[in-house]
Write an enzyme that holds these catalytic residues in place. Structure first.
Site, PDB file in Angstrom:
ATOM      1  N   PHE A 181      32.939 -64.013  45.579  1.00 17.67           N
ATOM      2  CA  PHE A 181      32.957 -64.209  47.032  1.00 17.67           C
ATOM      3  C   PHE A 181      32.078 -65.371  47.498  1.00 17.67           C
ATOM      4  CE2 PHE A 181      28.954 -61.910  46.709  1.00 17.67           C
ATOM      5  CZ  PHE A 181      28.185 -62.526  47.682  1.00 17.67           C
ATOM      6  N   LYS A 195      43.121 -65.354  41.317  1.00 15.78           N
ATOM      7  CA  LYS A 195      42.810 -64.062  41.942  1.00 15.78           C
ATOM      8  C   LYS A 195      41.447 -64.240  42.617  1.00 15.78           C
ATOM      9  CE  LYS A 195      40.836 -60.619  42.030  1.00 15.78           C
ATOM     10  NZ  LYS A 195      39.941 -60.257  43.156  1.00 15.78           N
ATOM     11  N   GLU A 201      38.323 -60.491  47.024  1.00 15.41           N
ATOM     12  CA  GLU A 201      38.996 -59.779  48.121  1.00 15.41           C
ATOM     13  C   GLU A 201      38.136 -59.783  49.390  1.00 15.41           C
ATOM     14  OE1 GLU A 201      37.796 -58.767  45.264  1.00 15.41           O
ATOM     15  OE2 GLU A 201      37.580 -56.594  45.118  1.00 15.41           O
ATOM     16  N   SER A 261      29.900 -61.737  38.476  1.00 12.97           N
ATOM     17  CA  SER A 261      28.689 -61.075  37.976  1.00 12.97           C
ATOM     18  C   SER A 261      28.779 -60.856  36.462  1.00 12.97           C
ATOM     19  CB  SER A 261      28.521 -59.727  38.679  1.00 12.97           C
ATOM     20  OG  SER A 261      29.640 -58.913  38.404  1.00 12.97           O
ATOM     21  N   CYS A 293      24.652 -68.611  42.619  1.00 14.49           N
ATOM     22  CA  CYS A 293      24.264 -68.363  41.221  1.00 14.49           C
ATOM     23  C   CYS A 293      23.210 -69.368  40.790  1.00 14.49           C
ATOM     24  CB  CYS A 293      25.474 -68.458  40.318  1.00 14.49           C
ATOM     25  SG  CYS A 293      26.141 -70.103  40.258  1.00 14.49           S
ATOM     26  N   GLU A 299      19.217 -59.901  38.995  1.00  9.55           N
ATOM     27  CA  GLU A 299      19.675 -60.858  40.011  1.00  9.55           C
ATOM     28  C   GLU A 299      19.807 -60.076  41.324  1.00  9.55           C
ATOM     29  OE1 GLU A 299      23.847 -62.091  39.811  1.00  9.55           O
ATOM     30  OE2 GLU A 299      23.198 -64.133  40.235  1.00  9.55           O
TER      31      GLU A 299
HETATM   32  P1  NAD Z   1      31.984 -59.796  41.080  1.00 11.49           P
HETATM   33  O1  NAD Z   1      31.747 -59.820  39.624  1.00 11.49           O
HETATM   34  O2  NAD Z   1      31.789 -58.519  41.809  1.00 11.49           O
HETATM   35  O3  NAD Z   1      33.489 -60.265  41.411  1.00 11.49           O
HETATM   36  C1  NAD Z   1      34.047 -61.403  40.819  1.00 11.49           C
HETATM   37  C2  NAD Z   1      35.558 -61.204  40.689  1.00 11.49           C
HETATM   38  O4  NAD Z   1      35.794 -60.114  39.795  1.00 11.49           O
HETATM   39  C3  NAD Z   1      36.246 -60.868  42.004  1.00 11.49           C
HETATM   40  O5  NAD Z   1      37.466 -61.559  42.079  1.00 11.49           O
HETATM   41  C4  NAD Z   1      36.466 -59.373  41.918  1.00 11.49           C
HETATM   42  O6  NAD Z   1      37.619 -58.945  42.600  1.00 11.49           O
HETATM   43  C5  NAD Z   1      36.627 -59.143  40.430  1.00 11.49           C
HETATM   44  N1  NAD Z   1      36.177 -57.804  40.029  1.00 11.49           N
HETATM   45  C6  NAD Z   1      35.185 -57.080  40.599  1.00 11.49           C
HETATM   46  N2  NAD Z   1      35.055 -55.892  39.968  1.00 11.49           N
HETATM   47  C7  NAD Z   1      35.982 -55.868  38.979  1.00 11.49           C
HETATM   48  C8  NAD Z   1      36.324 -54.918  37.975  1.00 11.49           C
HETATM   49  N3  NAD Z   1      35.687 -53.758  37.873  1.00 11.49           N
HETATM   50  N4  NAD Z   1      37.305 -55.227  37.110  1.00 11.49           N
HETATM   51  C9  NAD Z   1      37.954 -56.411  37.205  1.00 11.49           C
HETATM   52  N5  NAD Z   1      37.665 -57.349  38.134  1.00 11.49           N
HETATM   53  C10 NAD Z   1      36.690 -57.096  39.016  1.00 11.49           C
HETATM   54  O7  NAD Z   1      31.076 -60.957  41.708  1.00 11.49           O
HETATM   55  P2  NAD Z   1      30.790 -61.279  43.234  1.00 11.49           P
HETATM   56  O8  NAD Z   1      29.884 -60.232  43.796  1.00 11.49           O
HETATM   57  O9  NAD Z   1      32.032 -61.597  43.950  1.00 11.49           O
HETATM   58  O10 NAD Z   1      29.969 -62.651  43.090  1.00 11.49           O
HETATM   59  C11 NAD Z   1      28.595 -62.720  42.851  1.00 11.49           C
HETATM   60  C12 NAD Z   1      28.277 -62.934  41.394  1.00 11.49           C
HETATM   61  O11 NAD Z   1      28.922 -64.099  40.912  1.00 11.49           O
HETATM   62  C13 NAD Z   1      26.801 -63.167  41.134  1.00 11.49           C
HETATM   63  O12 NAD Z   1      26.411 -62.441  39.997  1.00 11.49           O
HETATM   64  C14 NAD Z   1      26.692 -64.655  40.899  1.00 11.49           C
HETATM   65  O13 NAD Z   1      25.595 -65.063  40.106  1.00 11.49           O
HETATM   66  C15 NAD Z   1      27.980 -64.902  40.190  1.00 11.49           C
HETATM   67  N6  NAD Z   1      28.349 -66.301  40.243  1.00 11.49           N
HETATM   68  C16 NAD Z   1      28.178 -67.035  39.103  1.00 11.49           C
HETATM   69  C17 NAD Z   1      28.456 -68.394  39.111  1.00 11.49           C
HETATM   70  C18 NAD Z   1      28.269 -69.202  37.874  1.00 11.49           C
HETATM   71  O14 NAD Z   1      28.794 -70.297  37.834  1.00 11.49           O
HETATM   72  N7  NAD Z   1      27.561 -68.739  36.868  1.00 11.49           N
HETATM   73  C19 NAD Z   1      28.912 -69.005  40.283  1.00 11.49           C
HETATM   74  C20 NAD Z   1      29.092 -68.221  41.433  1.00 11.49           C
HETATM   75  C21 NAD Z   1      28.798 -66.863  41.394  1.00 11.49           C
END
Ligand code: NAD
Length: 500
Positions: A149, A173, A176, A226, A281, A383
Site C-alpha cells: 500500500f 495485483k 487492496e 512485508s 521501507c 519494523e
Molecule cells: P503486505 O505484505 O501486507 O501486503 C503486500 C501485498 O501482499 C498486498 O498486495 C497484499 O494484498 C498481499 N498480501 C497480504 N497478505 C497476504 C497473504 N496472507 N497472502 C498473500 N498475499 C497477501 O504489505 P503492506 O502492509 O501493504 O506494505 C508494507 C510493507 O511493505 C512493509 O513491511 C514495508 O517495509 C514493505 N515494503 C518493502 C519495500 C522494499 O522495497 N523492500 C518497499 C515498499 C514496502
C-alpha cells in the site's frame, strides 16, 4: 462512491464475484470506495488473457515497445497532479510526497525507454574455426506483480515498465487498500498505445495472490511488501518452479558520528523518519549516535523539530505528516509505543493524542521519539512502520556497525560523518543492500537497482536497473557454424575453442 474492479484487455472489468473490501480515507476513517476481490476463476481468465497477448508482444521489436514507453512517460508527467491527488486520498500522504512518488516512478519508465540498448546481447566471432557464439535476452513470459500500500504508484512502476519493455506481459495485483491510482495509470498505458492484454490488473486478497502463485502460465513473480508475506510468496512460488524476487520489510539505521554536522543530521532524520508517516521501507527508524555526548546533542536538536511537525490531512497544503493507512496500523503502532514504555525506553516526544478538528476518526499519530532504546526491545527489533524513531546509543563506531550487521533486516542504512575513512569503512563492511553517506534515504536511481540484504529480500535479483532487465529476461546462447558444409567428422570428446 468509487467502485474498483479489474483491468483486462485494455478495459475495466467488474469480474464475476461479489466479494469486496472497503477503501478508506485514512484522514477521516470513512469509507470512500469498494474494491472487488477476485476469485481464482477470475485470476485464471486474466492470466490467460496475458498469455494470449504474449507471442505478439514478445515478437514486437524492442524499439517499438520503447515507443509506447516514451508516450507513457509523457502521459504520466501530464497527469501527475491528478495521480497525486488520487493516491493521497486513499493513502494519506502529503501532495508533494505523492508527486515525488510519481516522479520516481517516471524515472523507471525513462529507463525502460532505453530497452533496445539494454537488451543488446554479446557476440564472439570465431570461438572456434568457422564457429561464432552469441547471447540474447528473451522475455520470461507472463509476469505477476504483487505490491504494497505504501507506494501505490511507484512500486508497481518499479516492475511493469521494465517487464513490458523486455517483451513480457504483466498481471499486477496492487494493494487492496489504495488501488485506484493503478487503475488510472492502466488507462494511460492504453492511451500510450499498449496492445490489449499486455498489462492487466487483478484486484484482490490472498485468494487472488495464491491463484497467481500457483498458476502454471505465470513464469515470474515480483513481490514488494512485508517480510512475513514475502517469505511465503517466495517459498510457494519457487516450489511451483517460478522465478521470484520478493522485496520485504526493513529496519534502517542512521549512524551519527561525533564529527557529523548536527543540523544536517537533524534535517535528514526529520525527513527520513517522519516523512510519509514513517510508512516507507527506506524510512530511518533507528538513529545510532556514537558516544554519549553525540547522543545528547542529537536528542536535544531533534525534540523541538519533532514537536513542530505539522500533522494534518493531505488537503492542508502545510501538512508535513499525514495519517497512517488504517485503524489496524494505528493500533499496532500504539501497542509498540506501549511496549517500548513497558521495557524502559524513554518517550521524549509523545505524538499520541493528536486531536484535529473534523478528523477525530482519522488515523493520525504525531512524531514520536524514544531515547535509551536497547537492542533487545521490540521497538528496535521490529519494523513499526509508523512515525516512531528510536535512539539507540552506541559506545563506539564498531559497536554501531556490529549492531546493524546483527539485525535481521538489511534494506537501507546511512552514516553521517565528515571523516572519509569512516565513511569508506562503513559502506565496505556493512551488511545492507543500500547505503548512504550523508544521504539518509539512499534509494537508487532507476538505472541502478533497488534491493536489500538478509530478510529484506528473498530471491537473487534486485529491482529495476540492469537487475530488473536480468530478472525479466532469460539468457539464450547460440553457437553457430558457417559455412555449414565444413566436415569435422564425428567428435567423441568435448572440445574447447583452443583445441580445434
Ligand atoms: P503486505 O505484505 O501486507 O501486503 C503486500 C501485498 O501482499 C498486498 O498486495 C497484499 O494484498 C498481499 N498480501 C497480504 N497478505 C497476504 C497473504 N496472507 N497472502 C498473500 N498475499 C497477501 O504489505 P503492506 O502492509 O501493504 O506494505 C508494507 C510493507 O511493505 C512493509 O513491511 C514495508 O517495509 C514493505 N515494503 C518493502 C519495500 C522494499 O522495497 N523492500 C518497499 C515498499 C514496502
Amino acid at each position: 462512491m468509487n467502485s474498483i474492479g479489474h483491468f483486462v484487455s485494455n478495459e475495466h472489468w467488474p469480474g464475476t464475484t461479489s466479494r469486496v473490501a472497503s477503501i478508506t480515507n485514512p484522514a477521516t476513517g470513512g469509507e470512500i470506495g469498494k474494491v472487488t476481490l477476485a476469485s481464482k476463476a477470475d485470476v485464471d481468465s486474466i492470466v490467460q488473457t496475458a498469455a494470449d497477448a504474449l507471442p505478439a508482444w514478445a515478437a514486437t521489436p524492442p524499439a517499438k515497445r520503447a515507443m509506447v514507453m516514451f508516450e507513457f512517460r509523457d502521459l504520466l508527467k501530464k497527469h501527475t497532479d491528478e495521480l497525486a491527488e488520487m493516491l493521497s486520498k486513499e493513502h494519506g500522504k502529503t501532495i508533494p510526497d505523492a508527486k515525488g512518488e510519481v516522479a520516481r516512478g517516471i524515472e523507471v519508465v525513462e529507463f525502460a525507454c532505453g530497452i533496445p540498448h539494454l537488451l543488446k546481447g554479446e557476440y564472439s566471432e570465431a570461438v572456434s574455426s568457422n564457429v561464432d557464439s552469441f547471447s540474447v535476452r528473451q522475455p520470461v513470459g507472463v509476469v505477476a506483480g504483487i505490491t504494497p500500500f505504501n507506494f501505490p504508484a511507484m512500486v508497481p512502476l518499479w516492475m511493469y515498465p521494465v517487464a513490458i519493455a523486455c517483451g513480457n506481459t504483466f498481471v499486477l495485483k496492487p494493494s487492496e487498500k489504495d488501488p485506484s491510482v493503478v487503475m488510472r495509470i492502466a488507462e494511460l498505458l492504453v492511451e500510450a498505445g499498449l496492445p490489449a492484454g499486455v498489462f492487466n490488473v487483478v484486484n484482490g486478497d490472498k485468494e487472488a495472490v495464491d491463484a497467481l502463485l500457483d498458476h502454471p502460465l505465470v513464469e515470474a513473480v515480483s513481490f514488494v511488501g512485508s517480510t512475513t508475506i514475502g517469505e511465503y510468496i517466495y517459498s510457494r512460488s519457487t516450489a511451483n518452479g517460478k522465478r521470484v524476487q520478493a522485496l520485504c520489510g526493513a529496519k534502517n539505521h542512521l549512524v551519527v558520528m561525533p564529527d557529523a554536522d548536527m543540523e544536517q543530521v537533524t534535517d535528514a532524520l526529520i525527513g527520513s523518519a517522519y516523512g510519509s508517516a514513517g510508512e516507507r521501507c527506506m524510512a530511518i527508524s533507528a538513529a545510532v549516535p556514537v558516544g554519549e555526548e553525540t547522543a545528547d546533542r542529537l536528542v536535544e536538536a531533534l525534540i523541538p523539530r519533532i514537536q513542530a511537525l505539522k500533522v494534518a490531512p493531505y488537503t492542508d497544503p502545510s501538512s508535513e505528516l499525514g495519517p497512517v493507512i488504517s485503524k489496524q496500523s494505528f493500533d499496532r503502532i500504539h501497542s509498540y509505543i506501549d511496549e517500548g514504555l513497558d521495557k524502559g525506553a524513554k518517550l521524549v516526544v509523545d505524538g499520541r493524542n493528536v486531536n484535529l478538528q473534523g478528523y477525530e476518526d482519522g488515523y493520525f499519530i504525531g512524531g514520536c521519539l524514544f531515547d535509551h532504546v536497547t537492542t533487545d526491545m521490540s521497538i528496535y527489533k521490529d519494523e513499526i512502520f509508523g512515525p516512531v524513531l528510536s535512539v539507540v546509543r552506541a559506545g563506539s563506531y564498531d559497536e554501531a556497525v556490529d549492531m546493524i550487521n546483527a539485525h535481521e533486516y538489511g534494506n537501507g542504512t546511512a552514516i553521517f560523518t565528515r571523516d572519509g575513512d569512516a565513511a569508506r569503512d562503513f559502506w565496505a563492511r556493512i551488511r545492507v543492500g543500500m547505503v548512504g553517506v550523508n544521504v539518509p534515504i539512499p534509494v537508487p536511481v532507476a538505472y541502478h537497482s533497488f534491493g536489500g540484504w538478509k530478510r529484506s529480500l528473498f530471491g537473487d535479483h534486485h529491482i529495476h536497473g540492469m537487475e530488473g532487465v536480468r530478472f525479466y529476461t532469460r539468457l539464450k546462447t547460440m553457437t553457430t557454424r558457417w559455412p555449414s558444409g565444413i566436415r569435422t567428422g564425428a567428435e567423441f570428446h568435448f572440445t574447447g575453442g583452443k583445441d580445434v
